[in-house]
Motif scaffolding. Structure first.
Motif, short mmCIF file in Angstrom:
data_model
loop_
_atom_site.label_atom_id
_atom_site.label_comp_id
_atom_site.label_asym_id
_atom_site.label_seq_id
_atom_site.Cartn_x
_atom_site.Cartn_y
_atom_site.Cartn_z
N SER A 1 11.35 48.28 76.17
CA SER A 1 10.75 49.11 77.22
C SER A 1 9.79 50.16 76.67
N PRO B 1 6.23 46.76 85.51
CA PRO B 1 6.56 46.94 84.09
C PRO B 1 7.47 45.86 83.53
N ARG B 2 8.23 45.17 84.38
CA ARG B 2 9.21 44.20 83.87
C ARG B 2 8.69 42.77 83.87
N LEU C 1 -0.37 46.71 86.14
CA LEU C 1 -0.10 47.50 87.35
C LEU C 1 0.28 46.60 88.51
N SER D 1 16.52 49.26 80.76
CA SER D 1 15.11 49.52 81.05
C SER D 1 14.66 50.88 80.53
N TRP E 1 5.99 52.31 81.23
CA TRP E 1 6.19 53.61 81.86
C TRP E 1 7.68 53.94 82.03
N PRO F 1 -8.41 54.51 83.61
CA PRO F 1 -7.20 54.22 82.85
C PRO F 1 -6.29 53.22 83.57
N GLY F 2 -5.48 52.50 82.79
CA GLY F 2 -4.50 51.58 83.36
C GLY F 2 -4.91 50.13 83.24
N ASP F 3 -3.93 49.30 82.90
CA ASP F 3 -4.15 47.86 82.82
C ASP F 3 -3.92 47.28 84.22
N TRP G 1 -1.00 59.11 87.87
CA TRP G 1 -0.03 58.09 87.50
C TRP G 1 -0.61 57.05 86.55
N MET G 2 -1.83 56.63 86.83
CA MET G 2 -2.41 55.58 85.99
C MET G 2 -2.68 56.10 84.57
N THR G 3 -2.99 57.37 84.46
CA THR G 3 -3.18 57.95 83.12
C THR G 3 -1.83 58.01 82.40
N LEU H 1 -7.15 53.31 94.02
CA LEU H 1 -5.89 53.92 93.60
C LEU H 1 -5.02 52.93 92.83
N ILE I 1 0.64 55.97 82.76
CA ILE I 1 0.96 54.62 82.31
C ILE I 1 0.18 54.31 81.03
N ASP I 2 -1.07 54.69 81.04
CA ASP I 2 -1.93 54.41 79.88
C ASP I 2 -1.45 55.13 78.63
#
Lengths: 554, 342
Positions: free
Chosen positions: A463, B43-44, B39, A457, A467, B33-35, A423-425, B298, A427-428
């Protein structure tokens, strides 16, 4: 006679003791964590469910998707929609016994928009200022007209200003210090039907009934509500079997729910909350940048099987079926391989070589036999078009659907690479247009119960790079139109605009709408849960409002 | 004096080990990866709110600067704020570490006592059915992950027999004793809250035993093997020839030297319990530090990840120093060797 009397008395005693033991029943439910009891921080499922029980809001959502009075007895809006005035009921008591007033409402809105977390995004940039006109009248001055403002007020949970101010610590909010954030991690400052009794973070939150609650509360509502921080399958099954859990979380697998369903006295509730499972297609990347290529894929998908894998029904456009503002007449794709091949032939990637090859293979009648189809696929293989599908590693069901999609696309000669992606990948990579793959497979839920939420959204340019959008649609016509729709105060006109926008989006085919997201929960038959009976409020958390859930003798 | 020098040397080494560990984990956590700010806020959330979090964590600075600020704060006991629990990581560790330590200590005691006992019995009754049972059981224990035992116990004792509590450290209705060490059993004993002690022990049995079985089997195998080797040594035969009672031979001359390899492995196994505790904590909803650490990974909770790894590293170092001291106590050759090398 005497013996019968004695037996009768003993029987009565046993029943009475049983009832006394049962009285004060508790409702326990498992959730994915973390849970935040601070209305300016929490916005996920467990936090929303907790906030609904701890706090009151000005209005309360209805089954039909509108709102009804709650702390606000009535309200009015100025003709230009820029000023909203709410008239509060008197006698609403916070958990410390003090009365809820307009000052508290104004404070709660200011705090929410200043901190900027949780549900703050619903009001930031839209509410310009707040004003406590008198003790029971509060006014919001809007920066711009915002049609769903009233609907969104279900997310303005009213805090006890004095209590928060008495518990400030050092923080980044100038005179307000930390705005009470540390205190509200483990305490509440609400007036809701329940109040926090224990909150060991990362373990559970235990709430008890507030005896002086002003509003409606079912006599059989639980005395205690406990939300437990686990979704571990074996733990949930054990708790459920031992009757130590009344409602399970929604994150169990299909096999897990089947096992729970086989337990005596356990049923499965199934309902839709407005989420949709999207195949988000990158509209700026080869080869999915071609609308005919995207349409070919949309025609080739076996929607019925895909939905069945999720125990759901196929989606009808970007908005969930029956969701407020949904367009029942929106164009819906179904599996039709001939149409898929026709669209593919129209794509800019169908070079003359490919078309000639297909004609040699299949003639004018189309590819009807298995051998012709193999030949047809080989024609497309020559130009080597490939589509990368990234499915979320944390949601195993998505793999099955991705493999089905791969097989469906192979039927029309499109090669699909199915890639398991954390999931984090995801998002990246979605933060960068160049790094985004052809397709990301994601469930998206609306932020408020209106089609406009999903449309904005998912497809507004703001947007892109989040993600919530892999399409990189960047369509200024749509951007202007959705802003206009959301700014429309009249609900009928607004919903009509939403319906037009659904037609507009589907015509561009930027996504494949696989199925509406089915929410499932296992629950004990001794609880009477409105959502399980189909009385579903399509606002996250409100179906867990414990004052309407009956815990029956068992 | 020798002990003092030894300890001082080990402590100095430990500082460098911890420093290296902090650099390594700091870099690894940040290249994932990921900010983390995005996170955490979703996202909003408006960009200014996300930026505020980034600035508060120095994420807008170069990596070396981020490490400098982290180290500077960490030396003052400030490990930053957790993006998940939204409070100081130090407070989180203070709350979650005792839960894990209670579980790990309980498991450690089971692991050491029963491991050595089973190993000794197995060696004593070598090549009999008792030995065979212990050996087969040990193999099964070593190869089976602790979470399998956890699920199995939950199924048998929680689900079918329903005689042990399934989740948590203490039942909701039982009053927690005042916090002294954070270990409910110990605090309960200190303050006379015996109901809490009993309840906490009931909660400890399933996760504690599930966690201990792997290490316990390992210790049993090593103790048996070591004792069997020593049994064949000449000095044992000489002691028997001198008419020293068998009980004394077994306990004083056989078991003590045979424990040296067991104790060495015990230290490593004990430290490994901390890491293995994660799945057991997850299954039993045990609010411990291992679960907190993995959840942090995680969710890319940078400060939590680093703090948890540092604490685990520290525990590992302390346990290893203790093991070295115990081994030196058990084996005079090590002490004498150290002296000769001087």
């Amino acid at each position: 006679m005497k013996r019968s009397l004695v037996i009768g008395v003993i029987g009565l005693l046993v029943v009475s003791i049983g009832l006394v033991c049962w009285a004060g029943g508790s409702l326990r439910s498992t959730f994915a964590w973390p849970t935040y009891a601070d209305p300016a921080v929490g916005s996920d499922y467990s936090s929303s469910s907790t906030l609904v029980n701890l706090y009151d809001s000005l209005v309360y959502p209805t089954l039909e998707g509108s709102v009804k009075p709650d702390v606000a007895e009535s309200w009015d809006a100025s003709p230009d929609g820029l000023t909203w005035t709410f008239y509060l009921r008197s006698g609403v008591k916070f958990h410390d016994g003090t009365e809820l007033t307009a000052e508290d409402v104004a404070f709660s809105m200011d705090r929410l928009t200043t901190i900027g977390e949780g549900y703050g995004y619903l009001f930031i940039g839209r509410v310009a200022s707040t004003e406590a006109v008198d003790k029971y009248t509060v006014r919001f001055h809007m920066a711009e007209t915002f049609g769903p403002f009233l609907t969104n007020l279900v997310r303005l949970y009213i805090l006890n200003k004095d209590l928060v101010m008495a518990n400030l610590e050092d923080g980044p909010y100038d005179d307000f210090g930390d705005y009470g954030k540390k205190y509200l991690l483990t305490h509440d400052a609400g007036s809701g039907a329940y109040t926090i009794k224990e909150f060991p973070l990362e373990e559970y939150v235990l709430m008890e009934k507030y005896p002086d609650y002003w509003g409606e509360i079912d006599p059989d509502a639980p005395d205690e509500v406990k939300f437990i921080a686990t979704t571990e399958a074996m733990t949930v099954r054990t708790l459920m079997a031992n009757k130590e859990l009344e409602i399970s979380d929604q994150w169990q697998t299909a096999e897990g729910f089947a096992t729970l369903d086989r337990m005596e006295g356990v049923d499965i509730a199934r309902f839709y909350m407005g989420g949709v499972f999207f195949y988000m297609i990158h509209t700026k990347r080869v080869p999915t940048d071609c609308i005919h290529f995207r349409k070919a894929m949309a025609w080739a998908v076996d929607y019925e099987t895909a939905a069945a894998l999720d125990e759901s029904h196929p989606a009808h456009g970007p908005v969930s079926v029956d969701f407020p503002g949904w367009n029942p007449d929106v164009f819906t794709y179904h599996q039709d391989l001939d149409k898929a091949c026709q669209e593919l032939a129209l794509s800019k990637y169908a070079t003359s070589d490919v078309l000639d090859c297909i004609e040699v293979c299949c003639g004018d009648d189309g590819c009807t036999t298995a051998q012709e189809r193999i030949c047809y696929r080989e024609c497309w293989d020559k130009i080597g078009l490939e589509v990368d599908v990234h499915w979320c590693a944390e949601v195993p069901t998505e793999e099955k659907v991705a493999l089905l999609f791969q097989a469906n696309m192979a039927e029309i000669g499109i090669k699909v690479n199915v890639i398991r992606t954390p999931w984090m990948t995801m998002i990246d990579e979605m933060a960068d247009m160049e790094a985004s793959p052809n397709i990301e497979t994601i469930y998206v839920a609306p932020h408020y119960p209106e089609a406009g939420s999903m449309l904005e959204s998912r497809y507004h340019s703001d947007s892109a790079a989040t993600w919530e959008q892999n399409e990189w649609l960047l369509d200024w016509i749509f951007d202007a139109a959705i802003k206009d729709a959301i700014a429309t105060v009249d609900i009928e006109t607004r919903f009509a605009k939403y319906r037009d926008l659904q037609d507009y989006i589907v015509a561009l085919c930027p996504s494949i709408y696989l199925n509406d997201q089915l929410e499932r929960h296992a629950y004990q038959s001794y609880i009477d849960w409105p959502a399980a009976k189909g009385n579903v409020i399509k606002v996250m958390g409100y179906n867990m409002d414990a004052r309407f859930i009956k815990v029956l003798p068992h | 004096m020798r002990l003092g020098v030894f300890l001082l040397k080990r402590l100095l080494h430990s500082i460098f080990v911890l420093l290296g560990l902090s650099i390594l984990i700091f870099i690894i956590a940040r290249v994932m990866p990921g900010d983390p700010a995005r996170l955490a806020l979703g996202p909003r959330a408006p960009e200014w709110a996300v930026q505020r979090v980034r600035e508060s964590m120095y994420l807008d600075k170069p990596l070396y600067a981020q490490y400098y600020y982290w180290l500077k704060d960490a030396l003052h006991g400030d490990f930053g704020e957790s993006l998940v629990t939204r409070r100081d990581v130090a407070t989180d560790i203070k709350e979650f570490l005792p839960a894990t330590m209670e579980l790990v200590l309980f498991s450690g005691v089971i692991m050491a006592v029963f491991g050595i006992l089973l190993g000794a019995i197995s060696a004593r009754y070598s090549n009999t059915w008792i030995d065979n049972v212990v050996r087969i059981g040990s193999y099964a224990g070593v190869v089976t992950p602790s979470f399998v035992f956890a699920v199995l116990f939950l199924l048998i004792f929680g689900y079918v027999l329903h005689i042990l509590p399934s989740i948590g450290r203490i039942s909701s209705g039982v009053a927690r004793p005042p916090v002294i060490t954070g270990l409910i059993t110990i605090d309960g004993l200190f303050t006379g809250h015996f109901a809490a002690v009993l309840d906490a022990l009931k909660h400890l049995i399933m996760p504690g035993v599930a966690l201990a079985l792997g290490g316990m089997s390992q210790e049993a195998r090593i103790t048996r093997s070591s004792m069997s080797d020593n049994l064949r040594k000449d000095y044992i035969a000489a002691e028997r020839a001198q008419g020293i009672p068998e009980r004394v031979i077994n306990l004083k001359y056989l078991l003590k030297p045979s424990l040296i390899p067991t104790v060495s492995i015990l230290g490593l196994d004990f430290a490994a319990l901390l890491a293995n505790a994660f799945l057991v904590e997850l299954i039993f909803n045990w609010p411990g530090m291992s679960r907190y650490g993995i959840n942090g990974m995680l969710r890319k909770d940078l400060n939590a990840i680093i703090a948890v790894i540092m604490v685990m590293g520290l525990v590992f170092i302390v346990v290893n120093i203790l093991v070295d001291l115990i081994v030196a106590f058990l084996d005079p050759r090590i002490r004498l060797g150290a002296e000769r090398s001087k």
